[in-house]
Design an enzyme around this catalytic site. Structure first.
Site, PDB file in Angstrom:
ATOM      1  N   CYS A 237      27.333 174.701  35.686  1.00  0.00           N
ATOM      2  CA  CYS A 237      28.165 175.876  35.942  1.00  0.00           C
ATOM      3  C   CYS A 237      28.723 175.723  37.368  1.00  0.00           C
ATOM      4  O   CYS A 237      28.321 174.841  38.132  1.00  0.00           O
ATOM      5  CB  CYS A 237      27.347 177.153  35.809  1.00  0.00           C
ATOM      6  SG  CYS A 237      26.046 177.268  37.017  1.00  0.00           S
ATOM      7  N   HIS A 265      16.886 172.569  38.210  1.00  0.00           N
ATOM      8  CA  HIS A 265      15.781 172.277  37.296  1.00  0.00           C
ATOM      9  C   HIS A 265      16.167 171.175  36.328  1.00  0.00           C
ATOM     10  O   HIS A 265      16.348 171.401  35.137  1.00  0.00           O
ATOM     11  CB  HIS A 265      15.373 173.555  36.554  1.00  0.00           C
ATOM     12  CG  HIS A 265      14.591 174.483  37.423  1.00  0.00           C
ATOM     13  ND1 HIS A 265      14.615 175.846  37.295  1.00  0.00           N
ATOM     14  CD2 HIS A 265      13.763 174.234  38.470  1.00  0.00           C
ATOM     15  CE1 HIS A 265      13.836 176.388  38.218  1.00  0.00           C
ATOM     16  NE2 HIS A 265      13.311 175.432  38.950  1.00  0.00           N
ATOM     17  N   HIS A 297      19.741 178.965  43.096  1.00  0.00           N
ATOM     18  CA  HIS A 297      18.867 180.091  42.717  1.00  0.00           C
ATOM     19  C   HIS A 297      18.685 181.096  43.845  1.00  0.00           C
ATOM     20  O   HIS A 297      18.201 182.192  43.632  1.00  0.00           O
ATOM     21  CB  HIS A 297      17.434 179.604  42.409  1.00  0.00           C
ATOM     22  CG  HIS A 297      17.359 178.568  41.365  1.00  0.00           C
ATOM     23  ND1 HIS A 297      16.555 177.450  41.474  1.00  0.00           N
ATOM     24  CD2 HIS A 297      17.964 178.482  40.189  1.00  0.00           C
ATOM     25  CE1 HIS A 297      16.675 176.724  40.393  1.00  0.00           C
ATOM     26  NE2 HIS A 297      17.525 177.322  39.596  1.00  0.00           N
ATOM     27  N   GLU A 349      14.662 182.441  41.348  1.00  0.00           N
ATOM     28  CA  GLU A 349      15.775 183.395  41.484  1.00  0.00           C
ATOM     29  C   GLU A 349      15.233 184.831  41.459  1.00  0.00           C
ATOM     30  O   GLU A 349      15.632 185.682  42.269  1.00  0.00           O
ATOM     31  CB  GLU A 349      16.786 183.193  40.340  1.00  0.00           C
ATOM     32  CG  GLU A 349      17.931 184.200  40.405  1.00  0.00           C
ATOM     33  CD  GLU A 349      18.820 184.175  39.175  1.00  0.00           C
ATOM     34  OE1 GLU A 349      19.025 183.098  38.579  1.00  0.00           O
ATOM     35  OE2 GLU A 349      19.318 185.257  38.809  1.00  0.00           O
ATOM     36  N   THR A 384      20.331 186.252  36.497  1.00  0.00           N
ATOM     37  CA  THR A 384      21.716 185.932  36.075  1.00  0.00           C
ATOM     38  C   THR A 384      21.787 185.113  34.794  1.00  0.00           C
ATOM     39  O   THR A 384      22.833 185.072  34.150  1.00  0.00           O
ATOM     40  CB  THR A 384      22.458 185.149  37.178  1.00  0.00           C
ATOM     41  OG1 THR A 384      21.707 183.976  37.475  1.00  0.00           O
ATOM     42  CG2 THR A 384      22.638 185.978  38.425  1.00  0.00           C
ATOM     43  N   SER A 440      13.976 174.086  32.905  1.00  0.00           N
ATOM     44  CA  SER A 440      15.159 174.905  33.185  1.00  0.00           C
ATOM     45  C   SER A 440      15.133 176.167  32.333  1.00  0.00           C
ATOM     46  O   SER A 440      15.161 176.104  31.098  1.00  0.00           O
ATOM     47  CB  SER A 440      16.419 174.083  32.906  1.00  0.00           C
ATOM     48  OG  SER A 440      17.497 174.933  32.595  1.00  0.00           O
ATOM     49  N   ASN A 442      17.367 178.583  31.953  1.00  0.00           N
ATOM     50  CA  ASN A 442      18.547 178.900  31.137  1.00  0.00           C
ATOM     51  C   ASN A 442      18.663 177.970  29.944  1.00  0.00           C
ATOM     52  O   ASN A 442      19.166 178.354  28.893  1.00  0.00           O
ATOM     53  CB  ASN A 442      19.817 178.921  32.010  1.00  0.00           C
ATOM     54  CG  ASN A 442      20.363 177.532  32.278  1.00  0.00           C
ATOM     55  OD1 ASN A 442      21.117 177.012  31.497  1.00  0.00           O
ATOM     56  ND2 ASN A 442      19.945 176.922  33.387  1.00  0.00           N
ATOM     57  N   SER A 483      22.267 173.304  34.323  1.00  0.00           N
ATOM     58  CA  SER A 483      21.849 172.274  35.266  1.00  0.00           C
ATOM     59  C   SER A 483      21.886 170.882  34.629  1.00  0.00           C
ATOM     60  O   SER A 483      21.251 169.957  35.124  1.00  0.00           O
ATOM     61  CB  SER A 483      20.441 172.595  35.770  1.00  0.00           C
ATOM     62  OG  SER A 483      19.631 173.007  34.695  1.00  0.00           O
TER      63      SER A 483
END
Ligand code: DC
Length: 520
Positions: A237, A265, A297, A349, A384, A440, A442, A483
């Site tokens: 991202c 990550h 983060h 985060e 987030t 990770s 996300n 990531s």
């Protein structure tokens, strides 16, 4: 790799066996010459002196026939009662007898049964007259090879001469015409192209070119059958890309720089970065007068103070979306709202966001019971990279308990887009491969989302992909976390192509077909 059944039918000397062997070698398949089986039956009848018209005697013969065939990609050996008759069945007189005996029901039934047994596991190329129509009508790939009879007779004539056998061209062509007629006009399983067969006139090809043409059809079929699509918004991202760039630029300038914790990550990227002078420090204690990049983060308020106290030069690569949550939590507190943070309490985060809140800040991890509330006024802020449905679930729990509820949907746009796209793709896939660090958050979230719709595997690298995973999986989706670097996504895509029999490969992300769906 998913192994197919490939049928190659056609008249005598149309190039079936040569092309079949070359293709089998190329694909690592086995080749089965079904004509040899009929030839062996004919030889058995001839040896026992049974006439081709004596159906009763032929039926008896077929009951006890001891026929075995050993087959590899390049060679078929055929045995009658343990005797290798592979050479003998090639004699011209056996060709006509094989054609005659193959009209009989009992002969066809026995041979077809044997052929089906030998081919059913796939990874096999069978050549014959009725493979695509009768033996394996569901074969994934069917060819029908033909060529003018004059050319086929010429080929057979040369073949006989090259084997040192005497031959007369006129006799060869006349016998071939007779055999064509007999094979294609018989009542049972006549020589005819299956409706879905690819018809190729082999007069237009040399041997190698013909094998290449079959291979081209094979790859087209494989790719046509399988769709491999990438979810839009997969991979780095904006925040991660920016953090990596800042860290790399700093490492170039200063030689060695530090990040507090791993920059992202993703173990493979972290290792690559370390080689370029970006070192992950475990805590602030070791960092004095160093160049320190704050990862996307973000870090806690206390950590920031410690870094400043240690006279470090700070390069702040905190993702702007994360930074905004630091501001939102302070704003909510100023307005008198105690805050509930939705997220993984162990995630840096979330630890960072919490540090900007007051002593009444509560953490809520999805799926847990709601902690005791202090009053009826609350504010919700989300990590987030959370799933929207987790935020919805928390809000639904709070609504009946609060009379003043402030909700900040702080899930970042990139996360929402990535999750929506991956979820939409998963709904139209049989298998989803989610690429990203096992640590990770996300990426794990993406895998959990997709798992609701189809089989889903979370991998870090392409080495984790095995052939067996893709069996009967026709629609394959790929999604990657925030990531995950581009080159990793490309490597995974290429491995999936390879496993599924394609010779294509992608050299850049744009080469990978994107899943297109309105909701993406
Ligand atoms: O492919 P070939 O020339 O070796 O085959 C010899 C005969 O066997 C052929 O003329 C017809 C018969 N045959 C058949 O009826 N069905 C098959 N699948 C293969 C061969």
């Amino acid at each position: 790799m998913n192994k197919l059944i490939i049928a190659i039918d056609g008249p005598a000397a149309s190039g079936k066996s040569t092309a079949a062997k070359l293709l089998a070698q190329k694909l690592g398949y086995v080749y089965l010459d079904t004509g040899a089986m009929y030839r062996a039956c004919a030889l058995a009848a001839k040896r026992t002196g049974i006439s081709m018209d004596d159906e009763g005697a032929l039926v008896e013969l077929m009951k006890d026939i001891q026929l075995e065939i050993s087959f590899t990609a390049s060679e078929n050996q055929i045995f009658l009662a343990c005797e290798d008759v592979s050479a003998e069945i090639r004699k011209p007189e056996i060709s006509m007898l094989a054609s005659s005996i193959s009209r009989l029901k009992i002969v066809r039934e026995r041979m077809v049964e044997l052929q089906r047994r030998m081919g059913k596991e796939g990874g096999v190329i069978l050549d014959g007259r009725d493979i695509g129509t009768v033996v394996f009508p569901d074969a994934e790939l069917k060819f029908f090879l033909e060529a003018p009879v004059e050319l086929r007779a010429q080929r057979r004539y040369q073949e006989l001469l090259s084997k040192g056998q005497s031959a007369i061209y006129d006799e060869v062509i006349s016998e071939m015409k007779q055999r064509d007629l007999q094979d294609s006009s018989r009542a049972l399983a006549p020589l005819v192209a299956a409706e879905d067969a690819i018809i190729i006139d082999t007069a237009d090809y040399g041997i190698d070119a013909l094998a290449e043409e079959l291979y081209r059809h094979y790859t087209q079929r494989i790719e046509g059958q399988k769709s491999i699509r990438l979810a839009p918004y997969s991979g780095f991202c904006f925040g991660v890309r920016r953090a990596l760039q800042l860290a790399l630029d700093a490492a170039k300038e200063y030689g060695k720089i530090y990040t507090l914790g791993e920059l992202i990550h993703n173990p493979q990227v972290v290792e690559e970065m370390a080689n370029k002078g970006v070192i992950a420090a475990k805590d602030t204690a070791a960092l004095q007068e160093a160049i320190v990049v704050i990862r996307s983060h973000g870090i806690s308020k206390e950590q920031l103070e410690q870094l400043s106290a240690g006279n470090n030069t700070i390069i702040d690569a905190t993702c702007p979306y994360v930074k905004r949550t630091h501001e939102l939590i302070q704003k909510a507190n100023e307005e008198g709202y105690p805050v509930i943070i939705l997220g993984d309490p162990r995630h840096p985060e979330v630890i960072g966001i919490k540090s900007y809140g007051d002593e009444n800040t509560t953490l809520y991890e999805p799926g847990q019971e709601l902690p005791a509330l202090l009053g009826k006024k609350y504010c919700v802020i989300s990590q987030t990279t959370q799933k929207l449905e987790n935020l919805e679930a928390l809000v639904n729990m709070l609504l009946p308990l609060c009379n003043d509820l402030k909700i900040y949907n702080s899930i970042c746009l990139a996360t929402r887009q990535r999750q929506n796209a991956s979820e939409a793709l998963a709904q139209e896939s049989d298998l989803m491969i989610i690429v990203g660090g096992k640590n990770s958050s996300n990426t794990k979230m993406l895998a959990n989302l997709c798992r609701k719709y189809c089989e889903c595997l979370h991998i870090e690298t392409e080495d984790e992909l095995e052939e067996s995973l893709f069996k009967n999986k026709w629609r394959i989706g790929i999604a990657a976390g925030a990531s995950t670097p581009e080159n990793r996504i490309i490597a995974v895509y290429n491995k999936i192509l390879k496993i599924n029999g394609s010779t294509r490969f992608a050299s850049k992300l744009d080469d990978i077909p994107l899943f297109k769906e309105e909701s993406c």
